[in-house]
Enzyme design. Sequence first.
Site, PDB file in Angstrom:
ATOM      1  N   HIS A 152       0.835  -1.216   0.000  1.00  0.00           N
ATOM      2  CA  HIS A 152       0.000   0.000   0.000  1.00  0.00           C
ATOM      3  C   HIS A 152       0.872   1.271   0.000  1.00  0.00           C
ATOM      4  O   HIS A 152       0.873   1.997  -0.975  1.00  0.00           O
ATOM      5  CB  HIS A 152      -1.012   0.053   1.158  1.00  0.00           C
ATOM      6  N   ASP A 163      -5.153  -8.137  -3.306  1.00  0.00           N
ATOM      7  CA  ASP A 163      -5.416  -7.899  -1.887  1.00  0.00           C
ATOM      8  C   ASP A 163      -6.767  -8.437  -1.413  1.00  0.00           C
ATOM      9  O   ASP A 163      -6.893  -9.608  -1.126  1.00  0.00           O
ATOM     10  CB  ASP A 163      -5.263  -6.394  -1.602  1.00  0.00           C
TER      11      ASP A 163
HETATM   12 ZN   LIG Z   1      -3.471  -6.763   2.755  1.00  0.00          ZN
END
Ligand SMILES: [Zn+2]
Length: 459
Positions: free
Chosen positions: A280, A331
């Site tokens: 991220h 994800d």
């Molecule tokens: Zn994750």
Amino acid sequence: MSLTAQTYWAEYAWLDGQVVPDVVIVVATDGRIKAVRPGSPLHPAGSVTLRGLTVPGLANAHSHAFHRALRGIVQAGASARPPDGAAPDSFWTWRKVMYEVAGRLTPDSYFDLARAVYAEMAMAGITCVGEFHYVHHAPGGGRYADPNAMGEALIAAAAEAGIRITLLDTCYLSSGFGKEPDQHQLRFSDGTADAWAERVSALKSDGNTRVGAAIHSVRAVPVDQLATVSGWAEGQAAPLHVHLSEQTAENDACVEAHGFTPTRLLADHGVLGPRTTAVHATHLTPGDIRLLGHSATGVCMCPTTERDLADGIGPAAQLSQAGSPLSLGSDSHAVIDILEEARAMELDERLHTRTRGHWTAAQLLRAATADGHAALGWGADTGRIEVGALADLTTIALDSVRTAGPPARLGAETAIFAATNADVRHTVVGGRHVVRDGAHQLVPRVPEALAGAIAALHG
Ligand SMILES: [Zn+2]
């Protein structure tokens, strides 16, 4: 992995950053490429035709397989203006639902779900998944007879679905800075990083599997435990992943507890470096970007999840310029489409900066293939179509309703900016034809397998 030699004939193949027509790819019995012969318009006898653009197999560098059970369900009722003054829907309200599903997983039900999810990945052209795995123990924290029963279920699921896996076994010890794990998180915790390392050391790599390490986040691993996890990864020459600054609340709590940003905390405890991938990296300071880039720490962007969870847009272009290699992950599996992740990274940057052209299609394809594999601890013999490389291939149709029209020489631009997972026609892993003409050859009726596994978790 492959038991018999196999020859493929690719209508077009992505070789050294170019679209090349009429390419024969010979795979040896060890699952590696033995010969690559461009300019071969005649199909060799017994060869299998791959019509479309064949690229190196796609790497999904960040997955939590069980989040697939939330698809659709977490969208119902999502509202920015909830009734009776409750908090707006956000990452944190989403996490409540996610924890309820995590609480119901068993080694058997997780195997069934992950096998179906990894089959969906194969059908989306993914040949290698990085599974960021933290649901280790029984509900309430009790140990299974095999303390790695959950991780072994994921390894077996990938093998049955015909894709490679890097099991990023995740250390998760605390609920927040100085806070014990809550009731949901007892399943995730080994108690100490030493106990985590002892358990993980019993997991074994093989031709289909790599074992790596992960630090869930700076809120989930106390600062005095970080070096144990990074030391284990160093000792094993294994990849190390960490969720980093996905939420501003995490940054604020870290600064309050330690006086530093999460990136600085990781840097000061030896966690950053070329072996490490930060996942991220959404909310960073200029100093954080320098620390990550100058240490050659990789960054895995997950744009479809980051937009789904209203996280924000991370500084991917600045990170890349500072020296961080980029990879891509699906994800939470809001969708499983690495082509969409690749173009979303570029398109998010366009929206953010109101300028175009931050990455070429070739650079985005590299993030989706070679750099994704490198982030997952696979060597330079992955992510490329050349002699000696693992024969992991993905073929994207150039004649579908979405991709027909552009000249074939622009196949990479077409694949990255217009194709979807529905255009993946073939997936080959270690020479084995896992997905043929869009049909999975090892897992029958994948939609039914997904529906059954997910219904079992929702009761
Ligand atoms: Zn994750």
